[in-house]
Design a protein around this motif. Sequence first.
Motif, mmCIF file in Angstrom:
data_model
loop_
_atom_site.group_PDB
_atom_site.id
_atom_site.type_symbol
_atom_site.label_atom_id
_atom_site.label_comp_id
_atom_site.label_asym_id
_atom_site.label_seq_id
_atom_site.Cartn_x
_atom_site.Cartn_y
_atom_site.Cartn_z
ATOM 1 N N GLY A 178 -6.988 3.822 4.204
ATOM 2 C CA GLY A 178 -5.972 4.315 3.279
ATOM 3 C C GLY A 178 -5.160 5.483 3.810
ATOM 4 O O GLY A 178 -4.573 6.219 3.033
ATOM 5 N N GLU A 179 -5.099 5.644 5.137
ATOM 6 C CA GLU A 179 -4.295 6.731 5.677
ATOM 7 C C GLU A 179 -2.813 6.418 5.477
ATOM 8 O O GLU A 179 -2.384 5.294 5.696
ATOM 9 C CB GLU A 179 -4.557 6.916 7.177
ATOM 10 N N GLU A 180 -2.060 7.386 5.058
ATOM 11 C CA GLU A 180 -0.613 7.231 4.948
ATOM 12 C C GLU A 180 0.047 8.422 5.623
ATOM 13 O O GLU A 180 -0.444 9.528 5.551
ATOM 14 C CB GLU A 180 -0.176 7.170 3.477
ATOM 15 N N ARG A 181 1.176 8.148 6.232
ATOM 16 C CA ARG A 181 1.911 9.245 6.853
ATOM 17 C C ARG A 181 2.817 9.883 5.809
ATOM 18 O O ARG A 181 3.555 9.182 5.126
ATOM 19 C CB ARG A 181 2.749 8.701 7.997
ATOM 20 N N THR A 182 2.756 11.168 5.675
ATOM 21 C CA THR A 182 3.596 11.824 4.677
ATOM 22 C C THR A 182 4.898 12.281 5.315
ATOM 23 O O THR A 182 5.039 12.324 6.526
ATOM 24 C CB THR A 182 2.887 13.044 4.085
ATOM 25 N N LYS B 78 3.094 2.186 9.503
ATOM 26 C CA LYS B 78 2.960 3.383 8.668
ATOM 27 C C LYS B 78 3.612 4.579 9.339
ATOM 28 O O LYS B 78 4.093 5.486 8.679
ATOM 29 C CB LYS B 78 1.481 3.667 8.407
ATOM 30 N N VAL B 81 7.350 4.593 8.345
ATOM 31 C CA VAL B 81 7.750 4.662 6.934
ATOM 32 C C VAL B 81 8.675 5.842 6.621
ATOM 33 O O VAL B 81 9.744 5.644 6.030
ATOM 34 C CB VAL B 81 6.499 4.669 6.033
ATOM 35 N N HIS B 116 2.481 -1.068 7.216
ATOM 36 C CA HIS B 116 2.765 -0.826 5.809
ATOM 37 C C HIS B 116 2.895 -2.163 5.086
ATOM 38 O O HIS B 116 3.603 -3.049 5.561
ATOM 39 C CB HIS B 116 4.055 -0.011 5.681
ATOM 40 N N VAL B 122 8.625 1.846 -0.773
ATOM 41 C CA VAL B 122 9.253 2.972 -0.081
ATOM 42 C C VAL B 122 10.720 3.095 -0.484
ATOM 43 O O VAL B 122 11.210 4.178 -0.783
ATOM 44 C CB VAL B 122 9.151 2.800 1.452
#
Lengths: 189, 166
Positions: A178-182, B78, B81, B116, B122
Amino acid sequence: MGLKERVQDCLGSDIIELVEYRGDLSVEVPRTKIVEILTKLKEAEGLKFDFLSDIVGVDNSVLWEKKKAAKKKKAKGDEEQEQEPEDLGPPPPRFEIVYLLLSLSSNERLRVKIRVPEEDPVVDSITKIWKGANWPEREIYDLFGIKFRGHPNLKRLLMWEGFPAHPLRKDYPLEGQGEERTFDECKYF
Amino acid sequence: MGLQAYTGPGWLLTKAEQLINWGRSRSPWPLPYGTACCGIEMMCALAASYDMARFGAERPSFSPRQADVLIEAGTITKKMVPVLRRIYDQMAEPKWVIAMGACACTGGVFRTYSTHQGIGDVIPVDIYIPGCPPRPEGLLYALLKLIDKIQKDHPLRRQVVEALGG
């Protein structure tokens, strides 16, 4: 003189294992001497492995578990009793790094393997021998978490900075955690 | 489009909204954002044999400031994104988005840590094109659908609603 003999002559007692399989030669050497050995292979007359095709990391943990299970199953089937296989020995070091070399003059190839234990995943960088080793080493650091001592810029290559794991390790789930790049981490603009 | 031509000195009678929609729908300049194999199909659709310019997508604009339609063709990782979001934000209103291919729609076969799973969360997507990759005809069909959608838009009404704070 065949390639196998020439490699044997060049490396001598540093060879842990020298295997030829279907015409491809692999040599396993001690981890601590990798820079010295690759320099020798690059410069020795009659070998001249002057081109580094690639560096590859391997996580052997699951492979060994599977081997063990297969052996156990076989033993069980043969003798109808549960027993630990004896001849498999202790598990090998978890990681392997494979250097794929090519000699541009003789068009011969050689695999050089070193084994890296999980508890001390540090290897000497070979960027001083081949500058092209820079990115492959960064990739291995990124995906396996093996550190390269003496590397000029050991940062993640494929995943973004601040990614919390090393995704090609076999204990990392394929779908991630569940890693997401912010947005704040993205400083390209 | 409800256009009436009067004889004589050449008067045209129509509604302002229809005039705006006519202009917008006849020149949806695309921003090609090809990140994988769908990008190849998109290039094919833009090139001579399919010639997307027939439908007003005349000039692929590589600057987001001068584009109307973001064609997102390919896998979005990801890592990518925030970049995609930033490019969408840089486009001037009015703007539309076409998500081309399985990866852009849902992540496709790449159900992995790095991909993603669909760009819909998004940026707002107007048209989804399934396929892996879709054929150039698919993209042309999506463009025609988008033109239909633009023609049904109420640009002035939307501005009034926005001015009223809703």
